[in-house]
Motif scaffolding. Sequence first.
Motif, PDB file in Angstrom:
ATOM      1  N   LEU A   1      -9.154 -16.120   9.139  1.00 15.31           N
ATOM      2  CA  LEU A   1      -7.718 -16.004   8.890  1.00 15.31           C
ATOM      3  C   LEU A   1      -7.233 -16.873   7.729  1.00 15.31           C
ATOM      4  CD1 LEU A   1      -6.538 -15.969  12.602  1.00 15.31           C
ATOM      5  CD2 LEU A   1      -6.603 -14.017  11.022  1.00 15.31           C
ATOM      6  N   ALA A   2      -8.156 -17.564   7.056  1.00 13.69           N
ATOM      7  CA  ALA A   2      -7.783 -18.377   5.894  1.00 13.69           C
ATOM      8  C   ALA A   2      -7.198 -17.481   4.804  1.00 13.69           C
ATOM      9  CB  ALA A   2      -9.004 -19.117   5.357  1.00 13.69           C
ATOM     10  N   GLU A   3      -6.325 -18.058   3.980  1.00 20.33           N
ATOM     11  CA  GLU A   3      -5.695 -17.288   2.917  1.00 20.33           C
ATOM     12  C   GLU A   3      -6.735 -16.821   1.904  1.00 20.33           C
ATOM     13  OE1 GLU A   3      -3.743 -15.177   1.910  1.00 20.33           O
ATOM     14  OE2 GLU A   3      -1.877 -16.171   1.357  1.00 20.33           O
ATOM     15  N   CYS A   4      -6.399 -15.763   1.213  1.00 22.40           N
ATOM     16  CA  CYS A   4      -7.234 -15.207   0.151  1.00 22.40           C
ATOM     17  C   CYS A   4      -7.492 -16.274  -0.909  1.00 22.40           C
ATOM     18  CB  CYS A   4      -6.499 -14.020  -0.471  1.00 22.40           C
ATOM     19  SG  CYS A   4      -7.253 -13.352  -1.960  1.00 22.40           S
ATOM     20  N   THR A   5      -8.736 -16.389  -1.328  1.00 26.41           N
ATOM     21  CA  THR A   5      -9.055 -17.209  -2.486  1.00 26.41           C
ATOM     22  C   THR A   5      -8.837 -16.331  -3.703  1.00 26.41           C
ATOM     23  OG1 THR A   5     -10.695 -18.474  -1.239  1.00 26.41           O
ATOM     24  CG2 THR A   5     -10.859 -18.535  -3.645  1.00 26.41           C
ATOM     25  N   LEU A   6      -7.794 -16.616  -4.470  1.00 27.22           N
ATOM     26  CA  LEU A   6      -7.441 -15.765  -5.597  1.00 27.22           C
ATOM     27  C   LEU A   6      -8.414 -15.945  -6.750  1.00 27.22           C
ATOM     28  CD1 LEU A   6      -5.509 -13.715  -6.818  1.00 27.22           C
ATOM     29  CD2 LEU A   6      -4.072 -15.633  -7.560  1.00 27.22           C
TER      30      LEU A   6
ATOM     31  N   GLY B   1       0.451 -15.107   3.922  1.00 31.94           N
ATOM     32  CA  GLY B   1       1.106 -13.946   3.352  1.00 31.94           C
ATOM     33  C   GLY B   1       0.206 -12.919   2.704  1.00 31.94           C
ATOM     34  N   LEU B   2      -0.698 -13.340   1.843  1.00 37.13           N
ATOM     35  CA  LEU B   2      -1.522 -12.366   1.134  1.00 37.13           C
ATOM     36  C   LEU B   2      -2.511 -11.700   2.078  1.00 37.13           C
ATOM     37  CD1 LEU B   2      -1.774 -11.100  -1.600  1.00 37.13           C
ATOM     38  CD2 LEU B   2      -3.316 -12.943  -2.285  1.00 37.13           C
ATOM     39  N   LEU B   3      -3.179 -12.485   2.895  1.00 37.45           N
ATOM     40  CA  LEU B   3      -4.080 -11.903   3.892  1.00 37.45           C
ATOM     41  C   LEU B   3      -3.309 -10.947   4.799  1.00 37.45           C
ATOM     42  CD1 LEU B   3      -6.974 -13.208   5.845  1.00 37.45           C
ATOM     43  CD2 LEU B   3      -4.962 -12.641   7.195  1.00 37.45           C
ATOM     44  N   MET B   4      -2.133 -11.371   5.226  1.00 41.70           N
ATOM     45  CA  MET B   4      -1.312 -10.551   6.113  1.00 41.70           C
ATOM     46  C   MET B   4      -0.954  -9.220   5.454  1.00 41.70           C
ATOM     47  SD  MET B   4       2.221 -11.803   7.803  1.00 41.70           S
ATOM     48  CE  MET B   4       2.678 -11.273   9.425  1.00 41.70           C
ATOM     49  N   ALA B   5      -0.500  -9.265   4.211  1.00 38.39           N
ATOM     50  CA  ALA B   5      -0.118  -8.036   3.512  1.00 38.39           C
ATOM     51  C   ALA B   5      -1.310  -7.108   3.332  1.00 38.39           C
ATOM     52  CB  ALA B   5       0.509  -8.372   2.162  1.00 38.39           C
ATOM     53  N   PHE B   6      -2.465  -7.652   2.998  1.00 42.14           N
ATOM     54  CA  PHE B   6      -3.662  -6.816   2.829  1.00 42.14           C
ATOM     55  C   PHE B   6      -4.047  -6.151   4.148  1.00 42.14           C
ATOM     56  CE2 PHE B   6      -5.523  -9.450  -0.948  1.00 42.14           C
ATOM     57  CZ  PHE B   6      -4.603  -8.893  -1.803  1.00 42.14           C
TER      58      PHE B   6
END
Length: 181
Positions: free
Chosen positions: A74-79, A136-141
Amino acid sequence: MAQRLFFVRHCETTGQAPTAPLTSAGHQQALELADHFAPQGVDLLVSSPYTRARQSLEPLAERLGLAVETDERLAECTLASPPVADFRGAIRQLFDGPDLAWPGGESRRQVTERGRSALDAVFRHPTRTPVVMAHGLLMAFVLGSFDSRFDYRAWTALTNPDVYCLERDADGVRVSRAWGA
């Protein structure tokens, strides 16, 4: 019978680093989340390992006497690494291309697969009402993998915090917003 879980974006934070804590407003938001979820029969709390996500669940965990389980998926996306100059532009391109990955970063497909894997594990758990805290980014994806309306514009409209209800039955997963207006 449909299963449901609440998929939550963390409260307001001081920064993007994994160790960035909540702001004072974020701590107040965490209390509001606890008020929102306490009467709903929540019986499982799962969080990203990031400080801001765990802090967003702490008031609810204390109120319900539950432990917060951590799931690295569940960690955020590594951009990108090092960070890119045009943060939003780089994210927009990830929404446009599922396999695009910036140097040192993850593709939308990779983030979606690990996020979906974490949610699938929660759906298999014998609980009634789980709350899953992420970013947010993980959630949106992940939400976009269930409903094509979750695109770049939907990501920009997410709030801190934000809550979506995912209901899964034999026909698939239905997504509805469960926070704010």
